[in-house]
Scaffold this motif. Structure first.
Motif, PDB file in Angstrom:
ATOM      1  N   VAL A 111      26.734  52.930  63.790  1.00 56.82           N
ATOM      2  CA  VAL A 111      25.476  52.196  63.634  1.00 56.82           C
ATOM      3  C   VAL A 111      24.891  51.842  64.994  1.00 56.82           C
ATOM      4  N   LYS A 115      21.212  53.106  66.493  1.00 49.51           N
ATOM      5  CA  LYS A 115      20.188  52.146  66.901  1.00 49.51           C
ATOM      6  C   LYS A 115      19.834  52.306  68.379  1.00 49.51           C
ATOM      7  N   GLU A 141      27.719  54.187  57.117  1.00 51.07           N
ATOM      8  CA  GLU A 141      27.287  53.769  58.440  1.00 51.07           C
ATOM      9  C   GLU A 141      26.098  54.583  58.926  1.00 51.07           C
ATOM     10  N   THR A 142      26.101  55.873  58.633  1.00 53.45           N
ATOM     11  CA  THR A 142      25.005  56.722  59.079  1.00 53.45           C
ATOM     12  C   THR A 142      23.689  56.320  58.418  1.00 53.45           C
ATOM     13  N   TRP A 144      22.914  53.480  56.938  1.00 49.95           N
ATOM     14  CA  TRP A 144      22.512  52.130  57.327  1.00 49.95           C
ATOM     15  C   TRP A 144      21.942  52.127  58.746  1.00 49.95           C
ATOM     16  N   GLY A 145      22.526  52.898  59.632  1.00 50.53           N
ATOM     17  CA  GLY A 145      22.000  52.991  60.995  1.00 50.53           C
ATOM     18  C   GLY A 145      20.582  53.529  61.013  1.00 50.53           C
ATOM     19  N   SER A 148      18.092  50.853  59.419  1.00 53.54           N
ATOM     20  CA  SER A 148      17.901  49.648  60.221  1.00 53.54           C
ATOM     21  C   SER A 148      17.444  49.948  61.646  1.00 53.54           C
ATOM     22  N   SER A 149      17.201  51.213  61.961  1.00 54.47           N
ATOM     23  CA  SER A 149      16.715  51.572  63.298  1.00 54.47           C
ATOM     24  C   SER A 149      15.251  51.165  63.432  1.00 54.47           C
TER      25      SER A 149
END
Length: 340
Positions: A111, A115, A141-142, A144-145, A148-149
């Motif tokens: 994450v 970002k 994780e991918t 969500w990253g 949320s970027s």
């Protein structure tokens, strides 16, 4: 040899900086692993082509955190070389004429790496593939990253949403709720529709009308509800008709769809199916969304349930940006009724 700057003569205006004819945005596809098929990346290629950019396949090689001591450098290097080789094969498979594709390999916490990578490429589009069978795909994780970027937009592609490379999107769905947030997706949808020679379906889901149940029902209540429904429907039709007129003035084909439903989320999924939409462009947040979360409830539901790719546009318009979304605006669409 450095050329010195000369002062402008008094009374002369400084020349304005020439504007670029086309702004570009790359599509950065963050992969869970490099074994993904090239067919599912074809959508990213089409979006990159529409915005004058290229596809970048990015994979984060995560170092295991198990407390068993340092990582064996030889094993780690072997793992890196194997991943780079797989990425190399995938880039060759996904390349199309005049649109090169390249790969990037990041190392570290997934994450944070995504970002940090997008921090320097906020004008680009962060993309992820959604496994159709995984209802908790956004918890990876991918994914969500990516969500949320701080990218200009987020592209989520169902992993089995296949399309032929030479095929074009025929119908692009654009949900609008009358807010300036939702309209942030309008110029982006216009640019994509123009590139794909596609028809835009602009839709509005009318809110359910209701009265408080605290008071006993009165004979005039149903009449009042009927008046509210009529008012909302007329306002929705007027709003979409005005936008449609502007789209047609720009040489685009557009259809207007008004829907009734107590659940906006399910209504949008239903419209996608009934209208045979190939692609969805919408804002991450509408008039009821909260900016402290990556997406609003409606956008998240659409991501979870759409059978087609979804491009989420972040509702911000920084005039100093130099990317495809930074200088477009929907000026002229929202204006007082009766001024056309």
């Amino acid at each position: 040899m450095t050329r010195s700057k000369q002062a402008m003569p008094p009374g002369k205006d400084r020349p304005s900086k020439p504007e670029k004819a086309f702004e570009t945005s790359d599509v950065l596809v963050f992969l869970e692993d490099a074994s993904v098929t090239s067919a599912s990346v074809s959508h990213a290629q089409k979006i990159a082509s529409a915005f004058g950019g290229q596809v970048v396949l990015v994979q984060v090689l995560c170092k295991p955190v198990n407390g068993n001591g340092p990582i064996d450098p030889v094993e780690w290097d072997i793992k890196k070389q194997k991943t780079l080789k797989q990425l190399g094969f995938l880039t060759k498979e996904t390349e199309i004429a005049n649109h090169p594709c390249r790969a990037e390999l990041l190392e570290g916490q997934c994450v944070n790496q995504i970002k940090a990578f997008m921090e320097h490429r906020q004008g680009d589009i962060a993309a992820s593939l959604r496994p159709r069978s995984d209802t908790d795909w956004h918890l990876s994780e991918t994914a969500w990253g990516v969500l949320s970027s701080q990218s200009a937009a987020v592209l989520i592609i169902p992993d089995d949403a296949l399309i032929e490379r030479n095929a074009q999107y025929r119908r692009i769905l654009l949900p609008l709720d009358g807010s300036s947030r939702a309209e942030a997706a309008l110029p982006v949808a216009m640019k994509l529709a123009r590139a794909e020679h596609a028809e835009l379906i602009i839709c509005n889901v009318l809110p359910a009308s209701s009265l408080t149940e605290l008071a006993a029902g009165a004979p005039k209540d149903e009449r009042l509800l009927s008046l509210v429904r009529q008012r909302n429907e007329q306002a929705g039709k007027t709003y979409l008709a005005r936008i449609r007129k502007r789209l047609e003035r720009n040489g685009l084909r557009a259809l207007v769809r008004i829907s009734h439903g107590s659940d906006v989320r399910r209504a949008l999924i239903d419209i996608m199916s009934k209208e045979y939409a190939d692609f969805v462009v919408m804002a991450t947040h509408g008039q009821s969304g909260h900016k402290d979360v990556p997406t609003g409830d409606v956008a998240r539901y659409v991501l979870d349930n759409a059978q087609i790719p979804v491009l989420l546009v972040r509702p911000r318009n920084n005039p100093d940006s130099n990317h495809a979304f930074g200088k477009v605006s929907s000026t002229g669409v929202r204006q007082p009724a009766g001024t056309d």
